[in-house]
Design an enzyme around this catalytic site. Sequence first.
Site, short mmCIF file in Angstrom:
data_model
loop_
_atom_site.label_atom_id
_atom_site.label_comp_id
_atom_site.label_asym_id
_atom_site.label_seq_id
_atom_site.Cartn_x
_atom_site.Cartn_y
_atom_site.Cartn_z
N LYS A 258 0.84 -1.19 0.00
CA LYS A 258 0.00 0.00 0.00
C LYS A 258 0.88 1.25 0.00
O LYS A 258 1.95 1.25 0.61
CB LYS A 258 -0.83 0.05 1.30
N ARG A 332 -10.20 -11.48 2.45
CA ARG A 332 -11.08 -12.55 1.98
C ARG A 332 -10.41 -13.92 2.09
O ARG A 332 -11.07 -14.94 2.23
CB ARG A 332 -11.55 -12.24 0.55
N1 BES Z 1 -8.00 -3.59 4.52
C1 BES Z 1 -8.19 -3.25 3.17
C2 BES Z 1 -9.51 -2.50 2.90
C3 BES Z 1 -9.62 -1.14 3.50
C4 BES Z 1 -9.29 -0.02 2.76
C5 BES Z 1 -10.13 -0.97 4.77
C6 BES Z 1 -9.42 1.23 3.32
C7 BES Z 1 -10.26 0.28 5.33
C8 BES Z 1 -9.90 1.40 4.59
C9 BES Z 1 -8.21 -4.52 2.31
O1 BES Z 1 -7.42 -5.55 2.76
C10 BES Z 1 -7.70 -4.10 0.95
O2 BES Z 1 -6.62 -3.61 0.87
N2 BES Z 1 -8.50 -4.33 -0.08
C11 BES Z 1 -8.14 -3.98 -1.40
C12 BES Z 1 -8.69 -5.02 -2.33
C13 BES Z 1 -8.21 -4.91 -3.76
C14 BES Z 1 -6.73 -5.17 -3.83
C15 BES Z 1 -8.96 -5.91 -4.61
C16 BES Z 1 -8.73 -2.60 -1.73
O3 BES Z 1 -9.82 -2.30 -1.27
O4 BES Z 1 -8.06 -1.83 -2.40
ZN ZN Z 2 -5.40 -5.46 2.18
#
Ligand code: BES
Ligand code: ZN
Length: 482
Positions: A258, A332
Amino acid sequence: MKITFEKQGDIRILPMFTHDFPEDVQEDTKNWLQESGNFTGKLGETYVEVKPGTENMILVGLGPREKFDYDALRTMSFKALETVTKLNIEKANFIVPEMEELADPLALKAIFEGAMQNDYRFDKYKTEDKEIQKPDLSLCLEAKWMDGKEAILEEMQNVMDGVAIARDLINEPANVITPQTLAEKAEELLSPLGVKVTVYDEEEIRALGMTAFLSVAQGSSNPPRFIRMEYLPHGEDEPALTLVGKGLTFDSGGYSLKPTKSMVDMKTDMSGAASVIGAIYALAKNKGDKNVVGLIAACENLISGHAYKPGDIITTMAGLTVEVGNTDAEGRITLADALYYAATKVNSKKIIDVATLTGACIVALGHTYTGAITNNEGLYIEVKNASEAAGENIWMLPSHDHFREQLKGSFADISNITERGAGTITAGLFLEKFVEDKPWVHLDIAGTSWLTKAEGYLPKGATGVMVKTFYELGKEKIGDEV
Ligand code: BES
Ligand code: ZN
Ligand code: ZN
């Protein structure tokens, strides 16, 4: 803050609907306010007249009568208490008018809640500039016509303690809350209430066959924990409502790293787990009448020589293979095993998972609505009704087969990423594969679990969202239709 029912002190808090001044406000004050328009009773608006020789009252707006709901009461009572606290007043009498709208236990609960919402602080790490300590406030409620108000007060205090527990767990940084310390907290908080807490270590998780969960966990030197919490007032043979919380105590994204700005709040990626712990606390404390089981697959998503990588193919506990298109879609993967465990190793009647699963949910629903996906509309309606009683908003997203198609992998059964668009739905439908057709609702709290600034009666930081909804859902057996 202490709430009592005896009148003390000489300051009155007077709630009022817009333009509908209470009778005991002096004529000249009323006329002046009406003519100047300085105070009309908009929702949460306050007018203070507290000094020697005045009426000693705080008027607080409930908004227009036709828009009245319990949430207006929460806001009104929060604002009243906020004002009282700011003024350093130690004793005030909250005059609840004898209005039809207020003469029921839910109204009283909402008033208590708003006041209690004002009590939460997370400032333990501030050694300087600590916010001013709150005075112990005695609140007198002239709700003489309501029976059982003491019991409602105690019930609400326990619920709000559950909310505060969830908020604290989320607000604590990831160097304090690790999978191990999260498990310890669950044990410390719940075992004394008769909840059976079992914590599985890495080897035991392997023995359970949770290889997908372990793949996400393997990049960190803080080992994973699988936490099972059982509150079974009806014994082991009666099926339970099973709550599964996403428990990433930190999500760096892994090799699909990230950017700094998105990573900084990722200690909150265990908000689902925290809601489950807080809700079971409230239920056990208030002697809820339903069997409830909580499950948390707790781990960190980090980078190291051991970490899982984009392109990896992993096998889930259910036997389904998953190709990892993005290591940041890790929630997931951990939930796949936790949900399969819920469906096959727990006597689950219904399963609800709660997770900070997708950034897409913030795009779709902002910070006010939790997104929902379900395989059973009856159960969704139960959850929705509970959320309405709790004052928390949820909204169901459509789960068309078109979205299920997108989950297909190129080299494995399914992929953890899908084509652009509808990211909250496809993430939810990924989870659906692991619930073995049990009635199930998925709740995406990515937007609602954390606020960058205070909003209404909710504080900045962790909100503890879904504790109240789960409490409403688990407290009674009646209404247990599905
Ligand atoms: N923990 C994050 C989702 C999240 C984002 C929670 C912002 C709270 C605030 C999750 O694990 C994630 O990073 N999801 C990705 C999925 C994508 C790579 C398909 C996302 O939402 O970008
Ligand atoms: Zn994530
Ligand atoms: Zn995550």
